[in-house]
Design a protein around this motif. Structure first.
Motif, PDB file in Angstrom:
ATOM      1  N   TYR A 262       0.911 -26.693  42.229  1.00 20.63           N
ATOM      2  CA  TYR A 262       0.336 -27.696  42.331  1.00 20.63           C
ATOM      3  C   TYR A 262       0.703 -28.772  41.046  1.00 20.63           C
ATOM      4  CZ  TYR A 262      -3.662 -30.351  40.762  1.00 20.63           C
ATOM      5  OH  TYR A 262      -4.179 -32.146  39.978  1.00 20.63           O
ATOM      6  N   LEU A 277      -7.483 -24.298  42.171  1.00 23.20           N
ATOM      7  CA  LEU A 277      -7.430 -23.089  41.800  1.00 23.20           C
ATOM      8  C   LEU A 277      -8.433 -22.181  42.992  1.00 23.20           C
ATOM      9  CD1 LEU A 277      -7.380 -22.536  38.161  1.00 23.20           C
ATOM     10  CD2 LEU A 277      -5.708 -21.488  39.995  1.00 23.20           C
ATOM     11  N   GLU A 278     -10.087 -22.635  43.004  1.00 23.39           N
ATOM     12  CA  GLU A 278     -11.193 -23.068  44.166  1.00 23.39           C
ATOM     13  C   GLU A 278     -10.604 -22.888  45.364  1.00 23.39           C
ATOM     14  OE1 GLU A 278     -14.861 -24.080  42.888  1.00 23.39           O
ATOM     15  OE2 GLU A 278     -14.959 -25.533  44.844  1.00 23.39           O
ATOM     16  N   VAL A 282      -6.723 -19.355  44.780  1.00 23.82           N
ATOM     17  CA  VAL A 282      -5.781 -18.579  44.109  1.00 23.82           C
ATOM     18  C   VAL A 282      -5.890 -17.160  43.709  1.00 23.82           C
ATOM     19  CG1 VAL A 282      -4.423 -18.580  41.467  1.00 23.82           C
ATOM     20  CG2 VAL A 282      -4.510 -20.354  43.072  1.00 23.82           C
ATOM     21  N   PHE A 285      -3.532 -15.627  37.911  1.00 30.59           N
ATOM     22  CA  PHE A 285      -2.627 -17.442  37.243  1.00 30.59           C
ATOM     23  C   PHE A 285      -1.795 -17.173  36.137  1.00 30.59           C
ATOM     24  CE2 PHE A 285      -5.907 -20.501  35.061  1.00 30.59           C
ATOM     25  CZ  PHE A 285      -4.384 -21.694  35.261  1.00 30.59           C
ATOM     26  N   LEU A 305     -14.493 -19.021  41.283  1.00 35.55           N
ATOM     27  CA  LEU A 305     -13.200 -18.774  40.868  1.00 35.55           C
ATOM     28  C   LEU A 305     -13.016 -17.494  41.060  1.00 35.55           C
ATOM     29  CD1 LEU A 305     -13.028 -19.910  36.819  1.00 35.55           C
ATOM     30  CD2 LEU A 305     -12.335 -20.898  39.472  1.00 35.55           C
ATOM     31  N   ILE A 308      -9.312 -14.827  41.977  1.00 38.17           N
ATOM     32  CA  ILE A 308      -8.850 -14.372  40.961  1.00 38.17           C
ATOM     33  C   ILE A 308      -9.233 -13.202  40.519  1.00 38.17           C
ATOM     34  CG2 ILE A 308      -8.234 -14.649  38.773  1.00 38.17           C
ATOM     35  CD1 ILE A 308      -8.574 -17.940  39.329  1.00 38.17           C
TER      36      ILE A 308
END
Length: 545
Positions: A262, A277-278, A282, A285, A305, A308
């Motif tokens: 990123y 992340l959404e 991902v 992390f 999320l 993850i």
């Protein structure tokens, strides 16, 4: 969301007992790892880049191989040869990874720097390392003001438009290139130099070999990050820090995982990171404590999320409140770990271990880590001492070769059969290690290491400053904030306006993260009989009675 079971280490003790380091005669991360995945899984996603504007670029392992071949050939065409040293300063653009892999392939020693460095910082690095080339990007060229053409650097290379004598790097695909023109590198050949801050003098040069990070970070990637080829991993770090090598280069690609990048240039925006992340789904992390503290202040229920499965933190101890907030929102425990620019992950809260809030975990497979006293003897359980890694009779692969040109530093970090990290800890009866603090005066602020000498030197360049001493002060948000004690030169009077002027002065002549957030004017500084500043006394004066 419920935490997933570990994929690579279901039994910590069993892995510790059975682990053995690979010790090949020849090794090259690009040819032995990247090219292998390019052959086995050519269309698998290797690099997923996006920026704040929503732009996105994707590269497979086959494309990584092609572009790193092109980079190696391009650099060789300029006359840059195996063993030459190249200083690289770029933001988080894909070309950074292509160039770095090209350097590794060709046996060129690369030296990363953060775009936050100033011309003064860069001048020191180029001179100390005897760099033969510089590679940068159009947005960073102002960092080299007054340096281009005035030193021993023979090649100035830029990604994007740049004036002469900069040579434009053309990021071709490398299609049709052949790796046979680059012979095998030995495992002990130099690969990478990082500059790391110390208590005295300017930053030291940390030398890593082709194996020490290229092979060594299998510990980081496989066991701590718990990565597999199905994962999409994001580590928040800029390209100048060793954390980038840990989590944005060797860690994920050693396991064939997708490296998510990123690219943000301004202030850290927690909401944007959570949305990213959404969006990028991902799965694993890693973030420094300063980022975690900002992330949990958001309303985490507003973000999906669920992708993850594993979250980690490193750099400094993480507040229990942050760990608790993240776990309440996601069901995941943020697992901490410990290592240095000089090492790979040497202590970690591995996924198969029962988490203990505040502990950095247990020793990594392949490492004997202990808490020792000043005589090199292990201290009793529960007693504070120095964190040390055993280097004799067998030296772990994931450890640096040494400090270049600094035999005093090399001697100082050895104590009998141990490499002494410079950090203090306590080990409990179950083998968990608990970080206490630095044994020296290095300041850890917002995830960065800052040597007091660097800030003191910058302050002394101001006409109003006669003497200065710099320490780190505990700060819940950023770990430590930099505080400067300043003795003014004759004719100058303390004032809030002068304090602000000194802060801006430091920001101008060295990296902005090094500026003192707090300045106290004093009439004298505590010193030893030999004239050395007693920073411990300054720190002690700040502690409550």
């Amino acid at each position: 969301m419920s935490p997933a079971s570990p994929r690579n280490m279901s039994d910590y003790e069993a892995v510790r007992r059975s682990f053995q380091w690979e010790r090949p005669e020849h090794f090259n991360f690009t040819t032995d790892v990247i090219d292998r995945y390019a052959a086995e899984r050519p269309e698998s996603l290797a690099l997923l880049w996006s920026d704040e504007a929503g732009r996105e670029r994707r590269f497979t392992f086959a494309e990584l191989k092609q572009r790193s071949l092109h980079a190696a050939q391009f650099l060789s065409s300029l006359g840059i040869r195996r063993g030459d040293r190249v200083f690289i300063l770029m933001p988080r653009v894909p070309e950074w990874w292509f160039v770095v892999l090209g350097c590794i392939r060709a046996g060129i020693v690369f030296m990363p720097g953060t775009p936050m460095l100033t011309p003064k910082d860069i001048r020191y690095r180029l001179s100390a390392s005897d760099a033969q080339a510089v590679i940068s990007e159009a947005s960073c060229l102002d960092r080299f003001e007054g340096l281009v053409g005035n030193g021993r650097v023979e090649n100035w290379v830029a990604v994007g438009e740049a004036p002469a004598p900069w040579v434009r790097y053309e990021p071709g695909s490398g299609t049709g290139a052949h790796g046979s023109s680059f012979g095998p590198t030995r495992a002990e050949d130099p690969m990478l130099i990082y500059f790391t801050s110390g208590t005295t003098g300017m930053p030291k040069m940390v030398l890593h070999t082709q194996a020490s990070y290229g092979l060594g970070h299998q510990i980081t990637g496989r066991y701590w990050l718990d990565l597999t080829p199905e994962d999409r991993h994001l580590t928040l770090s800029d390209t100048g820090w060793a954390k980038c090598a840990w989590g944005k280069l060797f860690g994920p690609w050693s396991q064939g995982a997708c490296n998510v990048v990123y690219d943000f240039r301004g202030r850290f925006d927690a909401a944007k990171v959570l949305k990213m992340l959404e969006r990028q789904k991902v799965t694993t992390f890693c973030a420094p404590p300063t980022a975690w503290r900002a992330l949990v202040l958001q309303d985490l229920s507003q973000f999906d999320l669920s992708s993850i499965r594993h979250a980690v933190s490193a750099g400094e101890p993480l507040n229990p409140e942050v760990i608790d907030s993240w776990k309440k929102a996601t069901g995941l425990h943020i697992r901490e770990g410990y290592g240095q620019t000089e090492t790979v992950m040497v202590v970690g809260m591995f996924p198969s271990l029962e988490p203990r809030v505040g502990s950095m975990g247990k020793p990594s497979p392949g490492f004997t880590v202990a808490v020792i006293d000043e005589h090199g003897q292990e201290v009793p359980t529960g007693q504070e001492g120095d964190i040390a890694v055993r280097v004799a009779p067998e030296r772990p692969v994931g450890l640096f070769q040494g400090y270049l040109g600094d035999e005093a530093a090399n001697q100082a970090c050895r104590r009998g059969d141990w490499y002494v990290t410079g950090d203090r800890a306590v080990q409990d009866a179950d083998g968990y290690l608990w970080f206490v603090g630095r044994a020296d005066d290095v300041i850890k602020t917002s995830g960065y290491r800052v040597g007091p000498f660097e800030v003191e030197s910058a302050l002394l360049e101001h006409a109003a400053v006669a003497e200065s001493a710099v320490i780190g002060v505990a700060d819940e948000r950023i770990g430590q904030r930099i505080k400067a004690f300043v003795v003014l030169a004759p004719g100058h009077t303390p004032s809030p306006e002068l304090a602000m002027e000194l802060q801006e002065h430091v920001k101008r002549i060295t990296a902005p993260y090094k500026y003192p957030r707090e300045i106290e004017f004093v009439t004298e500084l505590p010193k030893t009989v030999s004239g050395k500043i007693r920073r411990a006394e300054l720190r002690g004066a700040l502690k409550p009675a």
